[in-house]
Enzyme design. Structure first.
Site, PDB file in Angstrom:
ATOM      1  N   ASP A 324       0.854  -1.187   0.000  1.00 51.81           N
ATOM      2  CA  ASP A 324       0.000   0.000   0.000  1.00 51.81           C
ATOM      3  C   ASP A 324       0.890   1.237   0.000  1.00 51.81           C
ATOM      4  O   ASP A 324       1.944   1.242   0.636  1.00 51.81           O
ATOM      5  CB  ASP A 324      -0.886   0.025   1.246  1.00 51.81           C
ATOM      6  CG  ASP A 324      -2.154  -0.789   1.054  1.00 51.81           C
ATOM      7  OD1 ASP A 324      -2.612  -0.885  -0.097  1.00 51.81           O
ATOM      8  OD2 ASP A 324      -2.670  -1.333   2.040  1.00 51.81           O
ATOM      9  N   LYS A 394     -17.482  11.039   2.625  1.00 53.72           N
ATOM     10  CA  LYS A 394     -17.995   9.696   2.349  1.00 53.72           C
ATOM     11  C   LYS A 394     -17.389   9.200   1.047  1.00 53.72           C
ATOM     12  O   LYS A 394     -17.107   9.990   0.140  1.00 53.72           O
ATOM     13  CB  LYS A 394     -19.522   9.711   2.243  1.00 53.72           C
ATOM     14  CG  LYS A 394     -20.234   9.994   3.564  1.00 53.72           C
ATOM     15  CD  LYS A 394     -21.748   9.918   3.388  1.00 53.72           C
ATOM     16  CE  LYS A 394     -22.459  10.193   4.704  1.00 53.72           C
ATOM     17  NZ  LYS A 394     -23.938  10.142   4.550  1.00 53.72           N
ATOM     18  N   THR A 397     -19.515  10.280  -1.994  1.00 57.05           N
ATOM     19  CA  THR A 397     -19.493  11.685  -2.432  1.00 57.05           C
ATOM     20  C   THR A 397     -18.082  12.201  -2.681  1.00 57.05           C
ATOM     21  O   THR A 397     -17.879  13.107  -3.482  1.00 57.05           O
ATOM     22  CB  THR A 397     -20.156  12.583  -1.376  1.00 57.05           C
ATOM     23  OG1 THR A 397     -19.401  12.503  -0.145  1.00 57.05           O
ATOM     24  CG2 THR A 397     -21.591  12.125  -1.111  1.00 57.05           C
ATOM     25  N   MET A 399     -16.365  14.057  -0.838  1.00 57.36           N
ATOM     26  CA  MET A 399     -16.307  15.460  -0.423  1.00 57.36           C
ATOM     27  C   MET A 399     -16.624  15.564   1.063  1.00 57.36           C
ATOM     28  O   MET A 399     -17.216  14.665   1.648  1.00 57.36           O
ATOM     29  CB  MET A 399     -17.342  16.304  -1.183  1.00 57.36           C
ATOM     30  CG  MET A 399     -17.118  16.455  -2.660  1.00 57.36           C
ATOM     31  SD  MET A 399     -18.348  17.609  -3.370  1.00 57.36           S
ATOM     32  CE  MET A 399     -19.879  16.740  -3.049  1.00 57.36           C
ATOM     33  N   LYS A 412     -15.108  20.877   0.087  1.00 58.17           N
ATOM     34  CA  LYS A 412     -13.765  20.597  -0.440  1.00 58.17           C
ATOM     35  C   LYS A 412     -13.720  19.098  -0.699  1.00 58.17           C
ATOM     36  O   LYS A 412     -14.296  18.295   0.044  1.00 58.17           O
ATOM     37  CB  LYS A 412     -12.664  21.023   0.542  1.00 58.17           C
ATOM     38  CG  LYS A 412     -12.550  20.175   1.799  1.00 58.17           C
ATOM     39  CD  LYS A 412     -11.333  20.609   2.616  1.00 58.17           C
ATOM     40  CE  LYS A 412     -11.116  19.686   3.817  1.00 58.17           C
ATOM     41  NZ  LYS A 412     -12.186  19.737   4.813  1.00 58.17           N
ATOM     42  N   ASP A 539      -9.143  -5.900   3.344  1.00 65.00           N
ATOM     43  CA  ASP A 539      -7.875  -6.503   2.912  1.00 65.00           C
ATOM     44  C   ASP A 539      -7.861  -8.018   3.116  1.00 65.00           C
ATOM     45  O   ASP A 539      -6.963  -8.703   2.616  1.00 65.00           O
ATOM     46  CB  ASP A 539      -6.694  -5.904   3.694  1.00 65.00           C
ATOM     47  CG  ASP A 539      -6.409  -4.463   3.313  1.00 65.00           C
ATOM     48  OD1 ASP A 539      -6.562  -4.141   2.121  1.00 65.00           O
ATOM     49  OD2 ASP A 539      -6.046  -3.674   4.192  1.00 65.00           O
TER      50      ASP A 539
END
Length: 697
Positions: A324, A394, A397, A399, A412, A539
């Site tokens: 990762d 979320k 979204t 945002m 933002k 994972d």
């Protein structure tokens, strides 16, 4: 004024010295206890039921029994003195004892670790919440999977579980050795708690996830004690080869008297036994178990719990590592680096609305935006934001922001998401938004667009930093022939920049959990072994699919159950060290096997001429070491055969130093050191022993 400071510093140093001295004394005492226990166990392991598990040393033990019995019977050969049989039997006995000692010493270190873990299993009581809401106190040993328990500040967590309510600091030093407490909270990937750890602040409600005897500590104790240890496939294969060699040499020695009788002379039974013991690979036979156990021990000392020796071996054969980006290659804390206005907007306007959108945002990114704006002395109305309604980030979204009391919506978030949101409200998109977003991505940053209702003001440049030294570490892996693949949810431009800076071989951008499984399967379809790290429930499928899955101890129960290794320190970069330990284990076993077989050559030149010189004088030409006499030659070869085992125990336990290099270079190096060295050392050793033995014969 300076004198008290100097005195205090001196006293502190003295206390530190005393603490170190105490630790050294305790370590020495523990080592003495381990050695004493190993010596006792080396005798206990003489039981044939135990010895038969190691066919090579079992043959040596049978040889000891035969020669010991013969020492009390009349000798059939006038050339063999009476003391010879008992001397051979004693040497064979010590050969077996030394091999048993090596195995017992390795097991003893695991037992010491298990005893330390057992101390963390104290008889504690748990506050169980019944279905009717009543709280009943029961013993931790009576807890069952599914029970709901409340744990308060200062109380021990009674068993493994997951936090379903609350947030608390937990001291996991009994398990990880790390003194700093960690935060555990309901939901997410940091909800898993371990029995035997202590809640040091607040209160949490947990649901028990294991029955008695199945907890994480129970599994650790079982593994480090060796109760669950099984021989690995490579170990079984090598053991099969060595056993086959032993069987072949046994047939040769048993049939040898037929040929010698035909030639008109006989070989004493004790000499035949000595020949057999010198022919078979007793050195590696005596150290094989110790090497495997010590390999597991090295991983455990590195604060990694391997569920089996197979996992450690697989780590040594890894071809590809899936990593990762966040937290492994980079620090994972994306911080506000700069603000970029778009269109005709000013940096003050961007900073004002960026700060308002972040006042109620408790994420590291949100905090960094506030710090950046305050550092640039850009003014904003904090109270205005605090009176609004926070809109959390979320995945759907992409945002976050705040809805102000006057109906103004400040957001933002990801470039595409915010642009789509602005367009849905009838707004227009400045031409330079995508251009500046691409510029940030090309530099390895993450662009966040700041918008108010239908108007975009600018971008926040978030930057994640590659951990120092990662490029060098990846270069070492490349020298080992291991490919590195970085998986990240970032866009392709950001991913490419980070990959180039870190030095990974390949990357997968906009990666989802199911994509990791696809990457792993694609590599495995090419015949490669794959390792990966993970900590979340998402994972778990990939950890289970990988040949080596390293789960973080701070992660979820699902991730830890799917993996075959658990890092107690929760450090994803440790997968690189685990691969090194695996390679060290394989290299140690291979090098000592090479040494064991190579040093048989010198023993042949010692014992074979000694057997046949009296009957066939021409065999004296093979006595290139010019040994004193046939009897001293046989005894010298046997003594060297026995003594070399304890001399190699430190090497077997510690492991051979591994340096990153290609397989061909590694093979050439080991053949030179342990192959050629395995031929030369016995010639010198047997000659020196013969000179000493010759003084007494």
């Amino acid at each position: 004024m300076m004198r008290p400071v100097v005195v205090k510093e001196k006293q502190l140093n003295e206390s530190q010295i005393h603490a170190v001295e105490d630790e050294v004394r305790q370590a020495k005492t523990m080592d003495r206890d381990i050695v004493t226990h190993a010596m006792k166990q080396s005798v206990a392991k003489l039981n044939p039921k135990v010895m038969i598990k190691n066919p090579i040393m079992f043959v040596v033990e049978i040889g000891f029994i035969i020669t010991f019995i013969l020492s009390f019977l009349p000798s059939s050969s006038s050339s063999i003195p009476g003391w010879f049989n008992i001397t051979v039997s004693l040497i064979l006995l010590f050969t077996v004892l030394f091999a048993n000692f090596a195995e017992a010493l390795a097991e003893g270190r695991g037992k010491a670790q298990a005893d330390s873990l057992k101390q963390s299993k104290k008889d504690v009581f748990a506050n169980v919440v019944k279905e009717n809401g009543d709280i009943v106190q029961v013993s931790a040993t009576d807890l069952r999977k599914g029970d709901v328990v409340i744990v308060k500040q200062g109380e021990m967590i009674p068993s493994d579980g997951e936090v379903i309510k609350g947030l608390a600091s937990v001291d996991e030093s009994a398990i990880t050795g790390e003194s700093a407490p960690v935060i555990k909270e309901a939901g997410g990937d940091f909800c898993s708690v371990t029995g035997g750890t202590m809640v040091v602040s607040d209160e949490i409600t947990i649901v028990i996830t294991s029955n008695p005897g199945e907890s994480f500590i129970d599994k650790m104790i079982s593994l480090v004690e060796g109760a669950a240890r099984q021989k690995t496939p490579n170990e079984i294969a090598l053991n099969t080869v060595l056993t086959s060699l032993t069987l072949i040499f046994l047939i040769v020695v048993v049939t040898l008297p037929i040929f010698t009788n035909y030639l008109g002379f006989q070989i004493d039974t004790a000499v035949l036994v000595a020949l057999l013991v010198c022919l078979i690979p007793t050195t590696i036979g005596g150290l094989l178990s110790a090497i495997g156990i010590a390999g597991m021990d090295r991983v455990t000392k590195f604060n990694v719990l391997a569920m089996s020796g197979k996992a450690v071996e697989a780590a040594g054969d890894i071809n590809t590592i899936i990593l990762d980006k966040t937290g492994t290659i980079t620090f994972g804390n994306r911080m506000a680096h700069t603000l970029l206005p778009v269109g005709n907007e000013t940096i003050e306007q961007v900073g004002k609305w960026a700060a308002i959108s972040s006042v109620l945002d408790e994420t590291p990114e949100g905090r960094s935006v506030i710090e950046y704006v305050q550092g640039k002395s850009i003014s904003y109305n904090r109270e205005l934001a605090e009176q609004g309604e926070f809109v959390p980030f979320k995945a759907e979204t992409r945002m976050s922001g705040v809805d102000l009391q006057d109906g103004t919506k400040v957001r933002k978030g990801a470039v595409g998401a915010v642009i789509e949101w602005v367009e849905s409200q009838g707004g227009t998109i400045p031409k330079d938004v995508n251009q500046k977003a691409d510029l940030i991505s090309k530099e390895g940053g993450t662009p966040l667009v700041v918008a108010v209702d239908n108007r975009i003001y600018g971008l926040i440049y978030l930057k994640d930093t590659v951990k120092p030294g990662m490029r060098d570490r990846f270069e070492q892996l490349r020298q080992m022939g291991i490919k590195t693949v970085m998986c990240t949810g970032d866009n392709p431009l950001t991913a490419a920049t980070i990959a180039k800076e870190a030095g990974v071989d390949e990357f997968v951008a906009e990666c989802k959990p199911e994509d990791k499984i696809a990457v792993i399967k694609a590599e495995q379809d090419k015949g490669k072994l794959v390792a990966m790290t993970g900590d979340g429930t998402n994972d778990a499928p990939a950890l289970a699919q990988a040949d080596v899955g390293l789960a973080m101890n701070s992660g979820t129960t699902a991730a830890k159950e799917a993996a075959n290794m658990i890092d107690l320190d929760s450090n994803p970069t440790k997968i690189i060290e685990v691969v090194g330990i695996g390679k060290q284990l394989l290299m140690t076993r291979g090098a000592l096997t090479t040494f064991s077989i190579a040093n048989d050559i010198a023993k042949y030149f010692a014992i074979i001429p000694a057997m046949f010189t009296l009957a066939i004088p021409q065999m004296e030409a093979l006595n290139i070491m010019k040994l004193t006499s046939p009897l001293s030659a046989i005894l010298s070869a046997l003594i060297f055969n026995a003594v070399i085992i304890p001399l190699l125990i430190p090497l077997a336990m510690k492991g051979i130093a591994y340096k990153p290099m290609s397989s061909n270079a590694l093979l050439s190096r080991n053949l030179l050191i342990y192959g050629l060295g395995g031929v030369i050392v016995p010639f010198i050793g047997i000659k020196v022993i013969d000179m000493i033995v010759g003084l007494f014969i």
